[in-house]
Design a protein around this motif. Structure first.
Motif, short mmCIF file in Angstrom:
data_model
loop_
_atom_site.label_atom_id
_atom_site.label_comp_id
_atom_site.label_asym_id
_atom_site.label_seq_id
_atom_site.Cartn_x
_atom_site.Cartn_y
_atom_site.Cartn_z
N GLU A 137 0.83 -1.22 0.00
CA GLU A 137 0.00 0.00 0.00
C GLU A 137 0.86 1.26 0.00
O GLU A 137 0.60 2.21 -0.73
CB GLU A 137 -0.92 0.01 1.23
N VAL A 138 1.91 1.24 0.83
CA VAL A 138 2.80 2.41 0.88
C VAL A 138 3.47 2.61 -0.48
O VAL A 138 3.52 3.72 -1.01
CB VAL A 138 3.86 2.24 2.00
N VAL A 139 3.95 1.51 -1.08
CA VAL A 139 4.57 1.58 -2.41
C VAL A 139 3.56 2.13 -3.42
O VAL A 139 3.87 3.03 -4.22
CB VAL A 139 5.09 0.20 -2.86
N GLY A 140 2.31 1.63 -3.36
CA GLY A 140 1.26 2.07 -4.29
C GLY A 140 0.99 3.56 -4.16
O GLY A 140 0.85 4.27 -5.16
N GLU A 141 0.94 4.05 -2.92
CA GLU A 141 0.67 5.48 -2.70
C GLU A 141 1.81 6.34 -3.24
O GLU A 141 1.59 7.38 -3.85
CB GLU A 141 0.46 5.75 -1.20
N ILE A 142 3.03 5.87 -3.04
CA ILE A 142 4.20 6.62 -3.53
C ILE A 142 4.17 6.65 -5.06
O ILE A 142 4.37 7.71 -5.68
CB ILE A 142 5.51 5.99 -3.01
N GLU A 143 3.88 5.49 -5.67
CA GLU A 143 3.86 5.45 -7.15
C GLU A 143 2.72 6.30 -7.72
O GLU A 143 2.90 6.99 -8.72
CB GLU A 143 3.76 3.99 -7.62
N ALA A 144 1.59 6.26 -7.03
CA ALA A 144 0.44 7.06 -7.51
C ALA A 144 0.77 8.56 -7.49
O ALA A 144 0.24 9.33 -8.28
CB ALA A 144 -0.79 6.77 -6.65
N ALA A 145 1.64 8.94 -6.57
CA ALA A 145 2.03 10.36 -6.49
C ALA A 145 3.21 10.68 -7.42
O ALA A 145 3.77 11.77 -7.37
CB ALA A 145 2.38 10.72 -5.05
N GLY A 146 3.61 9.67 -8.23
CA GLY A 146 4.69 9.90 -9.21
C GLY A 146 6.07 9.53 -8.72
O GLY A 146 7.07 9.80 -9.39
#
Ligand code: BGC
Length: 267
Positions: A47-56
Motif C-alpha cells: 500500500e505504501v509503495v502504491g501510494e508513492i507510485e500514484a504520487a509519481g
C-alpha cells in the motif's frame, strides 16, 4: 528549487505502517527512491509503495527481519539490484514487548534488544560500507551518506514496565554517537530522531480511551499527540543538505515531553 532528496536512494526499515510509512512517503515526496521494508505486513508495504507510485514517486517493498544478518544483507542486495546504491538509511524498525521487570522473560528482553538495537547495528554497518566504497556524489549531496536512527524520548526518560525498550533506546543513543564519531571522516552524517508520543498502533492503549488520552496529554506541554508526518518532515530535513552541519545529534520531536512537565507547577 530542486527537490531536497532528488536522485538519492533511501532505505526505511519498518516502513509498512506508522512512523516508518510516513518517513517513506515524505522522503519520496522530496524526490528519493524509497525501499519500503517490512517483516510481516506485505499488504501494508504494498500500500505504501502504491501510494508513492500514484504520487509519481519510485519505491519497492522488501521483506527483512532487521535482527537477522542474512536478511539484512539481502535487503541491501535487493536495494542495489533495483536502484544501484543507497544514500540514506533510516533505522526505524522497532517494537515493544512490555512486562513488569520481575515478570520479563529473557525472550521479551532479547526480542526487543535484537530488533531495536542489533537491527540498527546490522543495517548501519551495511550502509556505511556502501557509503565508504562509493564516496560523495556531489550532484546528489555534500555527504557520502546519511544514517538516521529513530530512537525515542525513552533514550533519556526512564520507563518502568518497559525496561527492555528503554535499554534498547539508551543503547541507540551511544551507538549513534559512536558511529557519528567514527564515520565523520568518511563524510557520513549520523543523527537520531527521538519521537515522543506519536499516534500509531504501537501506543494504541495510550490514546484509544478518553481517560488514557487525557493522561497522555498531561505529559505533553504542547498539548497534542504527535502524528507520523511530524517525524517524516524532520527525517527529510536530517537527510537533506539543509542540515549538513548537524552531526551526532538527537533531534527530539516530542511536543516538549522531555521538559519534565510536572515541574511546571510542582517541584
Ligand atoms: C513508545 C510509545 C510511547 C512514547 C512516549 C515511544 O517510544 O514507543 O509507546 O507512547 O514513546 O512515551
Amino acid at each position: 528549487m530542486p527537490e531536497q532528496l532528488q536522485g538519492q536512494v533511501a532505505i526505511i526499515t519498518g516502513s509498512s505502517s506508522g512512523i516508518g510509512a510516513a518517513i517513506a512517503q515524505c522522503m519520496a515526496a522530496a524526490g528519493a527512491k524509497v525501499v519500503v521494508n517490512y517483516v510481516r505486513s506485505s499488504k501494508g508495504a504494498e500500500e505504501v509503495v502504491g501510494e508513492i507510485e500514484a504520487a509519481g514517486g519510485k519505491a519497492i517493498a522488501v521483506q527483512c527481519d532487521v535482527s537477522q544478518e542474512d536478511q539484512v544483507l539481502n535487503l541491501f542486495a535487493q536495494t542495489y539490484a533495483a536502484f544501484g546504491t543507497v544514500d540514506i538509511l533510516v533505522n526505524n524498525a522497532g517494537l515493544q514487548r512490555d512486562a513488569k521487570f520481575v515478570d520479563m522473560t529473557l525472550d521479551d528482553w532479547n526480542w526487543v534488544i535484537n530488533v531495536n538495537l542489533t537491527g540498527q547495528f546490522l543495517c548501519s554497518r551495511e550502509a556505511a560500507k556502501e557509503f565508504i566504497k562509493r564516496g560523495v556524489v556531489s550532484e546528489c549531496s555534500c555527504a557520502a551518506g546519511k544514517i538516521i536512527c529513530i530512537s525515542s524520548v525513552h533514550e533519556v526518560i526512564p520507563w518502568g514496565g518497559h525496561c527492555n525498550y528503554a535499554a534498547s533506546k539508551g543503547g541507540v543513543r551511544l551507538l549513534m554517537q559512536s558511529m557519528a564519531q567514527e564515520l565523520a571522516p568518511h563524510k557520513i552524517r549520523v543523527n537520531s530522531i527521538a519521537p515522543g508520543a506519536i499516534k500509531t498502533p504501537i501506543n494504541r492503549s495510550a490514546w484509544e480511551t478518553p481517560e488514557a488520552f487525557n493522561d497522555l496529554l498531561s505529559l505533553i506541554p504542547y498539548n497534542r499527540i504527535g502524528v507520523p508526518e511530524d517525524i517524516g518532515k524532520a527525517a527529510v530535513w536530517l537527510a537533506s543538505d539543509d542540515s549538513d552541519y548537524v552531526h551526532g545529534e538527537v533531534l527530539f520531536v516530542d511536543g516538549g515531553m522531555t521538559l519534565y512537565p510536572g515541574f511546571a507547577t510542582g517541584g
